[in-house]
Design an enzyme around this catalytic site. Structure first.
Site, PDB file in Angstrom:
ATOM      1  CG  HIS A  53      -1.690   1.260   1.369  1.00 42.34           C
ATOM      2  ND1 HIS A  53      -2.745   1.564   0.554  1.00 42.34           N
ATOM      3  CD2 HIS A  53      -1.550   2.311   2.211  1.00 42.34           C
ATOM      4  CE1 HIS A  53      -3.234   2.737   0.897  1.00 42.34           C
ATOM      5  NE2 HIS A  53      -2.516   3.217   1.902  1.00 42.34           N
ATOM      6  CG  ASP A  89      -4.915   3.750   4.785  1.00 44.48           C
ATOM      7  OD1 ASP A  89      -5.373   3.603   5.928  1.00 44.48           O
ATOM      8  OD2 ASP A  89      -4.035   4.570   4.519  1.00 44.48           O
ATOM      9  CG  ASP A 126      -0.405   6.303   2.130  1.00 44.44           C
ATOM     10  OD1 ASP A 126      -1.565   5.977   1.847  1.00 44.44           O
ATOM     11  OD2 ASP A 126       0.110   6.081   3.238  1.00 44.44           O
ATOM     12  CG  HIS A 130      -6.343   7.231   1.173  1.00 37.52           C
ATOM     13  ND1 HIS A 130      -6.159   6.185   0.304  1.00 37.52           N
ATOM     14  CD2 HIS A 130      -5.395   7.082   2.121  1.00 37.52           C
ATOM     15  CE1 HIS A 130      -5.146   5.445   0.718  1.00 37.52           C
ATOM     16  NE2 HIS A 130      -4.666   5.973   1.819  1.00 37.52           N
TER      17      HIS A 130
END
Length: 1015
Positions: free
Chosen positions: A264, A376, A266, A586
């Site tokens: 994951h 997330d 970001d 996000h």
């Protein structure tokens, strides 16, 4: 027995720490390292290697914050190693060890990308993955692009200056560690993995379970068999001692885990977007290297944007990725441009996340991803199931709700039903994390937390270093191998998301049957991170403005293309969409990134506005009859210039048709009249009284004659806002206990037909301009705020004389209802909610709508009053958290709000568009511009009009039912066309074409319909 066990555990801990870990590498040899520090931003490989490199050695400082240092590593293995690494020395592997001076975990400090001398990528370097496999037959000649990224993780509340280039300083962050050649003893390494797996399992088994003691005794026998002073010679005996414990198979009833390699990453957070592109290259290089060495490895990767970065910057690496994608091993998932926030993006933007992402995956890989993958994001809009399904996908994954502060989600696998009734098979991994290392603790947690015991048998575990990237490691793959079937552990199979979803769904019966999956209806509200609806107001305002400018640009460019032959700027619009979608990531749109990220976002939004205004201006000029296309639209008599008013909203307004233009006189503001020390605004539709304090003390609509206010409104309230954790993310419920009502005004006067209220508080000032247009059903309030508070929350309150047990808030393609009371813990947890352009509270025959131009955070609650319980609507205007950006929201803001009494939900929808889509006036020779499409039902909303993505010139119309009712509408296309066909979001047919002519549409509540009108 207890003391015996404790002594063995302490003995094992010391053995691994002091003896085993240091014996994994049996030999080492020096290399030559030189360095060049790049000035400013990163440079390409070819530019870097052409520079003059200087000697650097272990212990030397390097790397000011956010800088890049290139290392050149050369050397050769000693001759006496040849027998250990050749065909007869399979027990050792030659590697380059790289210690950059790491200070924290992967992705949160120094990182590197290793290149061969020809510029091709080898792999990434990070903590716990700080090696480069080498071929003993080849000379060592490698370059390392070392990034000195600051570790900003901290406690998530303390301010840091490192997130802004202007304040980060220029002192070095790191000291170079040892870089050397080393031989990895494969038997010792395998023993290390055996011990890690069994020790982790043992600590998760109950004390009274015989299996725990079997593992303990096996570890004891291993400790007896291995000589700490000669581990290389005795590691094989240690492995033999552990072999029976590792060979004991799992029980038939063991929980089944599909382990999905994952990283994951970001797309921005505690690092800027530019660094994310490099993190992707490092991580993807690691993944490809592992795949080249382990054919069983599978890796799932979301975010088309991240693939695009690697494609554009590292084409050779991308070609290797494509090969693994074709083999089914490197698996694109999610189908979105980025893993976006789902609370705040508008309907069309949320749809375009899937359109852009899935189109990329189809074009580059020929893959139509079947799942949405959002582990997330900070809660999930109830509109998502329909949007995902309309994009052609059927599954959904998230785990973020494991962070809930109050309530635990009751399901692990379930059907998630959205606002229109569409349901997706959804999985909520009980491992409660998206970056597992496949430890015994993680596997045991997945089994313990699984909520469908006795019905389903399996869950998914995403494994690999995440957030800052890194991905899976060879140690994690070793753990997966050892737990394929291991007594006392869930079984682990490395697989793909679709393999998991298909197997998990097959355990249940069809929807509606007695064995169907459980069902969750409505939003997946995250009981945490509620401050993300408000933090970084400029970023949120830029997003809102960009979404509406894109609507206008596509609408007017498509209309001009059909009406005048205007050159539709498809490529430029796609490029702009991609940038807007990126910034809906996000940790960008929610306002939870470092200052650098939000500074970039604001610059990007300003550039987006300039580009879109240029497209809009060109299209409107063509439609208004300016330039060579004047004869293609109706013209007024003669050649005199006229003031043509364009209305991009989906509702007719002031004599202008929806999606069209007409020559009218725009409504003018009503002049305020002095009354009782204050001022009254009255246009015959609405009457509003502002008192001497600048508060709204009366609001009446002429149609009902009813007073909308239970107490003075337009009340600014200042709260102390110091959450316990995660400062930019959280608003904790106790904030409500400390509040100051800002009722003292410096002045209340009339300027330019507006009541102007000026206030000072703390170190800040606010000017409110309250106005009412002729013919308007709503009072407009523009808040101009010079904000210099710290750890404060500014709310704008409207106490309404409305008895409402629920509120309605706009979400994508519809609205959601939420309770205004706190009857249950689930109700109470929603003390801060997200809305798009409007909220509405109402009784069966009366309601009030409050619209905004860029505010998302709200709280709406029941309050007791003299005449019974009323409803207080409050908008969260600004916050001032100190982490991760200590200057969050400091400075000037302009936030607009409108209040519409006597409003239905349909009126609220209209008011939301009015507040966000101002008419445009263009001088030209045309008399009107007819809309391309016309609908005869006010509740059916045209959300987008554009030309088809395939360049055919077909017109795409996306519409939805907005009021939550069944609707029958007739659509008329006012141009020549051959047929009309319903499509999915990607403009692929889902029904047979219909011949030209008005089409009758029947929509269920909140249904989205996309139509392709073939010209």
């Amino acid at each position: 027995m207890h003391d015996d066990r404790r002594l063995t555990e302490e003995r094992l801990d010391r053995f691994t720490r002091e003896f085993l870990d240091g014996a994994v590498y049996s030999h080492s040899a020096p290399v030559t390292v030189t360095a060049w520090a790049a000035p400013g931003e990163p440079v390409p490989f070819a530019e870097a290697v052409a520079q003059d490199f200087e000697p650097i050695s272990a212990g030397m400082p390097w790397g000011p914050p956010w800088s890049t240092t290139w290392l050149h590593v050369t050397g050769s293995a000693p001759q006496d190693w040849s027998g250990l690494t050749g065909p007869d020395g399979a027990g050792h592997a030659l590697e380059l060890r790289v210690e950059l001076g790491f200070t924290g975990g992967p992705g949160f400090n120094a990182e590197g990308l290793v290149y061969r001398a020809d510029g091709t990528v080898v792999k990434g370097i990070s903590p716990f993955n700080a090696y480069v496999p080498l071929n003993p037959a080849e000379p060592l000649d490698l370059y390392i692009e070392a990034a000195a990224n600051p570790d900003l993780g901290g406690d998530f509340v303390s301010p840091t200056h490192l997130g802004d280039r202007e304040t980060a300083g220029d002192g070095p962050l790191y000291r170079l560690g040892t870089i050397d050649l080393a031989l990895r003893d494969l038997t010792v390494w395998e023993l290390q993995q055996d011990i890690w797996t069994l020790n982790g399992l043992m600590h998760e088994l109950p004390f009274d379970l015989p299996r725990r003691h079997e593992v303990l005794r096996a570890l004891e026998r291993m400790l007896d068999a291995v000589d700490p002073h000669d581990i290389a010679a005795t590691a094989g005996a240690g492995r033999a001692a552990l072999a029976p414990a590792l060979a004991a198979p799992a029980s038939a009833s063991a929980h089944r885990i599909t382990a999905v390699g994952h990283a994951h990453i970001d797309s921005a957070w505690l690092w800027p977007v530019r660094e994310t592109a490099r993190k992707c290259a490092r991580t993807f290089a690691n993944v490809v290297d592992l795949m080249d060495r382990d054919p069983s490895f599978r890796f799932a990767c979301s975010s088309a944007q991240q693939f695009a970065w690697v494609r554009d910057r590292h084409p050779e690496l991308f070609a290797r990725i494509k090969d693994h994608v074709a083999a089914g091993r490197f698996v694109p998932v999610g189908g979105m441009w980025v893993e976006a926030d789902t609370n705040m993006p508008g309907g069309e933007a949320m749809a375009r996340q899937f359109v852009a992402g899935k189109q990329f995956f189809l074009h580059e890989f020929g893959i139509d991803t079947p799942e949405a993958w959002l582990p997330d994001s900070f809660g999930y809009s109830a509109a998502m199931p329909q949007i995902v399904a309309a994009a052609g996908s059927q599954y959904f994954l998230t785990q973020k709700l494991s962070w809930n502060q109050t309530n635990r989600m009751p399901h692990s696998s379930f059907l998630w039903e959205g606002i229109d009734g569409t349901a997706l098979f959804t999985h909520f991994p009980p491992v409660d994390k998206y970056n597992s290392d496949l430890s015994g603790a993680d596997l045991a947690r997945a089994q313990k937390n699984y909520r469908e015991q006795g019905i389903g048998t399996r869950s998914l575990v995403p494994f690999g270093w995440g957030d800052g990237g890194g991905g899976p490691t060879r140690e994690m793959l070793a753990a997966a191998t050892r737990t394929t079937s291991l007594d006392g552990s869930p079984t682990v199979t490395v697989g793909t998301p679709v393999e998991f979803f298909e197997a998990a769904r097959a355990e249940y019966g069809p929807d509606g049957s007695a064995t169907a999956p459980p069902r969750w209806v409505g939003e997946l509200y995250l009981e945490f991170h509620r401050g993300t609806y408000t933090s970084q107001a400029n970023t949120k305002q830029g997003n809102r403005r960009s979404e509406h400018l894109l609507r206008e640009a596509e609408l007017w460019a498509a209309t001009a293309a059909v009406r005048t032959g205007f050159d539709y700027p498809a490529e430029e619009l796609e490029e702009i969409w991609h940038l807007v979608l990126l910034q809906q990531f996000h940790d960008i749109l929610p306002g939870s990134s470092i200052a650098w990220v939000h500074q970039d976002a604001e610059r990007n939004y300003a550039a987006i506005a300039r580009r879109l205004e240029g497209i809009i201006g060109g299209a409107l000029s063509a439609l208004a009859g300016i330039g060579g296309a004047a004869d293609a639209v109706p013209r007024a008599a003669g050649t005199a210039s006229r003031q043509l008013v364009f209305n991009a909203a989906p509702h007719a307004r002031d004599g202008v048709p929806a999606l069209g233009a007409a020559v009218i006189e725009p409504g003018a503001p009503i002049a305020p009249v002095a009354e009782g020390g204050g001022f009254r605004l009255d246009n015959g539709i609405v009457s509003a009284l502002i008192d001497a304090r600048g508060l709204l003390v009366s609001l009446v609509d002429a149609a009902t004659g009813r007073e909308a206010l239970a107490a003075p409104g337009n009340l600014l309230q200042l709260h102390r806002d110091i959450p316990n954790h995660w400062e930019a993310w959280d608003i904790d419920s106790f904030y409500r206990r400390d509040v100051a009502d800002l009722v003292d005004a410096d002045s209340v006067s009339v300027e330019d037909d507006a009541v102007v209220v000026r206030r000072r508080f703390g170190d800040s000032t606010i000017t409110q301009r309250i106005s009412l247009l002729a013919g308007s059903p709503a009072v407009d309030i523009v808040n101009e705020i010079d904000w210099h508070e710290r750890q404060k929350l500014l709310k704008l309150a409207f106490p309404l004389d409305v008895h409402a047990d629920r509120s309605a808030a706009e979400t994508q393609f519809g609205h959601v209802f939420r309770p205004t009371h706190a009857n249950t813990s689930w109700d109470a947890a929603k003390f801060e909610i997200c809305a798009h352009r409007w909220v509405h509270v109402g009784e069966p025959d009366y309601g009030v709508a409050i619209a905004n131009d860029s505010t998302y955070g709200h709280d709406i609650t029941r309050r007791a009053g003299e005449s019974g319980a009323g409803t207080v609507v409050r908008l969260s205007l600004l916050r001032a958290p100190r982490y991760p950006d200590p200057e969050t929201d400091q400075g000037f803001h302009r936030l607009a709000v409108s209040v519409r009494p006597g409003a239905t939900i349909g009126d609220a929808v209209e008011e939301g568009y009015r507040r966000n889509l101002a008419p445009r006036t263009v001088a030209g020779t045309a008399s009107t511009v007819a809309p391309l499409v016309v609908l005869d039902h006010p509740g059916v909303i045209v959300e987008a009009v554009k030309l088809a993505a395939d360049g055919s010139g077909d017109v795409i119309v996306r519409l939805y039912e907005s009021r939550g009712t069944r609707a029958a509408a007739s659509l008329h296309a006012d141009f020549e066309y051959t047929s009309l066909v319903r499509t999915d979001l990607l403009e692929r047919p889902v029904a047979d074409p219909e011949p030209a002519g008005d089409v009758r549409l029947t929509l269920r509540p909140f249904q989205i319909v996309t139509l392709r009108i073939r010209r």
